[in-house]
Design an enzyme around this catalytic site. Structure first.
Site, PDB file in Angstrom:
ATOM      1  N   HIS A  24      56.513  48.616  36.792  1.00  0.00           N
ATOM      2  CA  HIS A  24      55.165  48.116  37.060  1.00  0.00           C
ATOM      3  C   HIS A  24      54.713  47.279  35.859  1.00  0.00           C
ATOM      4  O   HIS A  24      54.880  47.712  34.714  1.00  0.00           O
ATOM      5  CB  HIS A  24      54.207  49.286  37.294  1.00  0.00           C
ATOM      6  CG  HIS A  24      52.851  48.812  37.708  1.00  0.00           C
ATOM      7  ND1 HIS A  24      52.558  48.419  38.999  1.00  0.00           N
ATOM      8  CD2 HIS A  24      51.722  48.610  36.989  1.00  0.00           C
ATOM      9  CE1 HIS A  24      51.307  48.021  39.060  1.00  0.00           C
ATOM     10  NE2 HIS A  24      50.769  48.126  37.858  1.00  0.00           N
TER      11      HIS A  24
ATOM     12  N   GLY B  89      62.809  38.033  42.410  1.00  0.00           N
ATOM     13  CA  GLY B  89      64.061  38.695  42.042  1.00  0.00           C
ATOM     14  C   GLY B  89      64.577  38.348  40.663  1.00  0.00           C
ATOM     15  O   GLY B  89      65.770  38.530  40.387  1.00  0.00           O
TER      16      GLY B  89
ATOM     17  N   ASN C 187      60.727  52.736  39.568  1.00  0.00           N
ATOM     18  CA  ASN C 187      60.001  51.484  39.806  1.00  0.00           C
ATOM     19  C   ASN C 187      59.578  50.899  38.467  1.00  0.00           C
ATOM     20  O   ASN C 187      59.366  51.640  37.510  1.00  0.00           O
ATOM     21  CB  ASN C 187      58.748  51.784  40.646  1.00  0.00           C
ATOM     22  CG  ASN C 187      57.917  50.551  40.916  1.00  0.00           C
ATOM     23  OD1 ASN C 187      58.446  49.493  41.285  1.00  0.00           O
ATOM     24  ND2 ASN C 187      56.607  50.643  40.719  1.00  0.00           N
TER      25      ASN C 187
ATOM     26  N   ASN D   5      64.006  39.982  37.978  1.00  0.00           N
ATOM     27  CA  ASN D   5      64.492  41.251  37.393  1.00  0.00           C
ATOM     28  C   ASN D   5      65.817  41.669  38.008  1.00  0.00           C
ATOM     29  O   ASN D   5      66.709  42.150  37.309  1.00  0.00           O
ATOM     30  CB  ASN D   5      63.454  42.359  37.579  1.00  0.00           C
ATOM     31  CG  ASN D   5      62.391  42.338  36.503  1.00  0.00           C
ATOM     32  OD1 ASN D   5      62.630  42.768  35.381  1.00  0.00           O
ATOM     33  ND2 ASN D   5      61.226  41.791  36.841  1.00  0.00           N
TER      34      ASN D   5
HETATM   35  C1  GRF Z   1      57.645  42.239  38.090  1.00  0.00           C
HETATM   36  O1  GRF Z   1      56.611  41.876  37.245  1.00  0.00           O
HETATM   37  C2  GRF Z   1      57.631  43.723  38.321  1.00  0.00           C
HETATM   38  O2  GRF Z   1      57.111  44.438  37.260  1.00  0.00           O
HETATM   39  C3  GRF Z   1      56.710  43.863  39.483  1.00  0.00           C
HETATM   40  O3  GRF Z   1      56.939  42.730  40.275  1.00  0.00           O
HETATM   41  C4  GRF Z   1      57.453  41.673  39.477  1.00  0.00           C
HETATM   42  C5  GRF Z   1      58.722  41.222  40.110  1.00  0.00           C
HETATM   43  O4  GRF Z   1      59.167  39.998  39.601  1.00  0.00           O
HETATM   44  N1  GRF Z   1      56.849  45.148  40.102  1.00  0.00           N
HETATM   45  P1  GRF Z   1      60.600  39.479  40.000  1.00  0.00           P
HETATM   46  O5  GRF Z   1      60.681  39.462  41.521  1.00  0.00           O
HETATM   47  O6  GRF Z   1      61.600  40.414  39.403  1.00  0.00           O
HETATM   48  O7  GRF Z   1      60.725  38.093  39.447  1.00  0.00           O
END
Ligand code: GRF
Length: 188
Positions: free
Chosen positions: A104, A12, A102, A14
């Site tokens: 990626h 989490g 999303n 992000n």
């Molecule tokens: C990120 O690299 C995102 O691009 C991918 O999963 C990862 C999530 O990381 N889909 P976090 O949970 O936000 O630390």
């Protein structure tokens, strides 16, 4: 006021970055974070940031209209998948056309699809001796990592870059761009 609902399955980081970005922007509200992992670190992050976080199991997600009902109540303007690992059911894609995005951690269509997430993506990038990688933010459809691309950003790679270094470079791009792309979409 615009409402965002976030979905996450893991750390989490992000989610936290997005929450902090919109913290002092009263025109945008993080209505809720939804997770399919009972022990995901994203739950602790939400508790610390005082953001509602709901856990649901896989059956509730794919075989019932439980999530649809929750979303109806939350009235999202945008649904953001930030490290969410389950495939989005068709019912949800249909109900929210062009409202689910999303992120990626590669330059799609390279290194996407089922099983390509997190370190598996970066390992494959390293294995293929790529000279660059990056991030893709895209609309979500019924297939993994397949919807129309909204935004990409690149970073150069050096032959000596380890999988961890690649992950760090990609993470920096995610933190720099994801909140701004969300904000622009909400404004459009
Ligand atoms: C990120 O690299 C995102 O691009 C991918 O999963 C990862 C999530 O990381 N889909 P976090 O949970 O936000 O630390």
């Amino acid at each position: 006021m615009k409402n965002i609902v976030l979905f996450a399955s893991g750390s989490g980081s992000n989610v936290e970055n997005i929450i902090k970005y919109f913290e002092h922007k009263p025109q945008v509200s993080i209505a809720c974070v939804l997770t399919n992992k009972r022990d995901a670190k994203v739950i602790d992050r939400c508790n610390k940031l005082k953001i509602n976080c709901l856990y649901f199991n896989k059956t509730a997600f794919s075989k019932s209209d439980c999530i649809l009902k929750i979303l109806e109540a939350l009235q999202p303007d945008l649904i953001v998948l930030a490290g969410f690992l389950l495939k989005i059911p068709q019912s949800l894609v249909k109900k929210y056309p062009n409202k689910i995005i999303n992120i990626h951690p590669s330059l799609l269509p390279k290194f996407g699809g089922k099983g390509m997430y997190g370190k598996y993506v970066h390992e494959a990038v390293k294995e293929q001796k790529e000279v660059e990688t990056g991030i893709t933010i895209h609309y979500v459809n019924e297939k993994y990592d397949d919807g129309a691309i909204l935004f990409q950003a690149k970073t150069e790679l050096l032959p000596a870059d380890s999988v961890e270094v690649i992950a760090k470079k990609v993470g920096e791009l995610e933190y720099a761009h994801f909140p701004e792309v969300i904000e622009k979409l909400l404004d459009s």
